[in-house]
Design a protein around this motif. Structure first.
Motif, PDB file in Angstrom:
ATOM      1  N   ALA A  93      -5.039  -1.292   5.300  1.00 10.00           N
ATOM      2  CA  ALA A  93      -4.404   0.369   4.721  1.00 10.00           C
ATOM      3  C   ALA A  93      -2.809   0.040   3.772  1.00 10.00           C
ATOM      4  O   ALA A  93      -2.731   0.852   3.088  1.00 10.00           O
ATOM      5  N   LYS A  94      -2.969  -1.714   3.588  1.00 11.58           N
ATOM      6  CA  LYS A  94      -1.976  -1.738   2.870  1.00 11.58           C
ATOM      7  C   LYS A  94      -2.179  -1.944   1.004  1.00 11.58           C
ATOM      8  O   LYS A  94      -1.691  -0.987   0.370  1.00 11.58           O
ATOM      9  N   THR A  95      -3.518  -2.643   0.956  1.00 17.96           N
ATOM     10  CA  THR A  95      -4.778  -2.454   0.210  1.00 17.96           C
ATOM     11  C   THR A  95      -5.096  -0.652  -0.737  1.00 17.96           C
ATOM     12  O   THR A  95      -5.122  -0.748  -1.237  1.00 17.96           O
ATOM     13  N   LYS A  96      -4.956   0.088   0.645  1.00 16.03           N
ATOM     14  CA  LYS A  96      -5.618   1.651   0.072  1.00 16.03           C
ATOM     15  C   LYS A  96      -4.578   2.416   0.523  1.00 16.03           C
ATOM     16  O   LYS A  96      -4.771   3.434   0.225  1.00 16.03           O
ATOM     17  N   SER A  97      -3.606   2.101   0.446  1.00 15.54           N
ATOM     18  CA  SER A  97      -2.520   3.356   0.471  1.00 15.54           C
ATOM     19  C   SER A  97      -2.798   4.585   1.608  1.00 15.54           C
ATOM     20  O   SER A  97      -2.608   5.924   1.286  1.00 15.54           O
TER      21      SER A  97
END
Length: 328
Positions: free
Chosen positions: A89-93
């Protein structure tokens, strides 16, 4: 004899090399942005971060819990998936959970702040965030089931204003999913079926009852926000406000601080575990506060938050609305 005439060698004229002309680079001037446009930009960023990046205190608690689960069990497998989900979730926003939940704003502002224009800016930011995919089209008309696709409607987003003495604007946001909201609970003491009286021992019993009834349906390991007292409406609202506290932030009231620790330890011995699969981690923390009550009633409210604990906040400049500092 004819004399040979020797031609004088004429040295070639030196042609001065042309100096390269300097290219005139136009200076980039920063585009001026209106305060309203800046406010929307800042609010969208707060929504994006809240939806896609789990707060540091929650992240630490989840990773600690993963390390305490026994390897090659359903509990450890569930915790591994949660940690993978957090990273993706953090990497792909992209949203941590497909249910981006009820959008709950708390705005802390200095005296003289105009609330009505800011509500309109929040509405625009929520609509824009929905178009960008940071929020799912998640708000429906309770009577007709109609979904406007904007996350706007009667009472949504939920916006609360609080005046404070500071000069800065503080925006706090919580995205509370439906699954954990469904297992939140409220009790009126005495609760004879549980043998819970009007004291902290009775409060303890009803909190544990709420956790046992939730099992894995609230997407555990969860966090409990608890309010002792108040009327039914204010009690549940105040229980939910406790979720803006950082994990491990103990109550200033000794008896409540001790109860917070004891509830967490007891819940984690129930064997419910992550997602109800069994294990050592049923909840990550318990945060308790109280409100005054009338003698005739004794309400206890338990607001359950899932592991995908989406809560964030930031300070904004009151004039430009530029985002200054993250709170969590």
């Amino acid at each position: 004899m004819v004399k040979k005439v020797t031609k004088k060698k004429v040295a070639p004229k030196k042609v001065a090399a042309k100096k390269p002309t300097k290219k005139v680079v136009a200076k980039k001037t920063a585009k001026k942005i209106s305060p309203d446009a800046q406010a929307i930009e800042s609010l969208v960023e707060i929504i994006r971060v809240t939806s896609t990046i789990i707060p540091n205190d929650v992240d630490r608690a989840i990773r600690k819990a993963r390390g305490e689960e026994v390897s090659n069990t359903s509990a450890s497998y569930a915790m591994d998936i949660m940690c993978d989900n957090i990273e993706l979730a953090k990497t792909k926003s992209q949203p941590l959970c497909q249910d981006t939940g009820t959008v709950i704003f708390y705005i802390y502002h200095p005296p003289g702040f105009h609330q009505t224009p800011f509500i309109k800016l929040i509405h625009k930011a929520v609509t824009q965030s929905t178009k960008l995919g940071y929020l799912r089209q998640n708000s429906v008309d309770s009577l007709t089931g109609e979904n406007a696709g904007t996350n706007l409607g009667a009472g949504h987003p939920s916006i609360h204003f609080v005046e404070h003495e500071k000069k800065e604007l503080v925006v706090k946001l919580m995205l509370k999913g439906g699954g954990c909201e469904n297992v939140s609970a409220q009790y009126s003491l005495p609760e004879t079926t549980l043998g819970a009286g009007r004291d902290l021992a009775g409060v303890r019993k009803v909190i544990l009852d709420a956790v046992v009834k939730a099992q894995g349906k609230g997407c555990g390991p969860g966090v409990l926000g608890v309010c002792v007292g108040g009327d039914r409406a204010d009690s549940h609202a105040h229980a939910k406000r406790q979720l803006f506290r950082k994990l491990g932030e103990r109550s200033k009231i000794k008896e409540l601080a001790e109860l917070e620790v004891e509830i967490t330890e007891t819940c984690n011995k129930l064997g419910i575990g992550p997602m109800g699969f069994g294990g050592k981690t049923t909840i990550l923390d318990c945060l308790i506060d109280h409100r005054n009550r009338v003698p005739a009633s004794f309400i206890v409210s338990v607001s359950y938050m899932c592991w995908a604990f989406r809560r964030q906040g930031a300070t904004l400049d009151t004039k430009s609305f530029k985002l200054n500092k993250w709170l969590y």
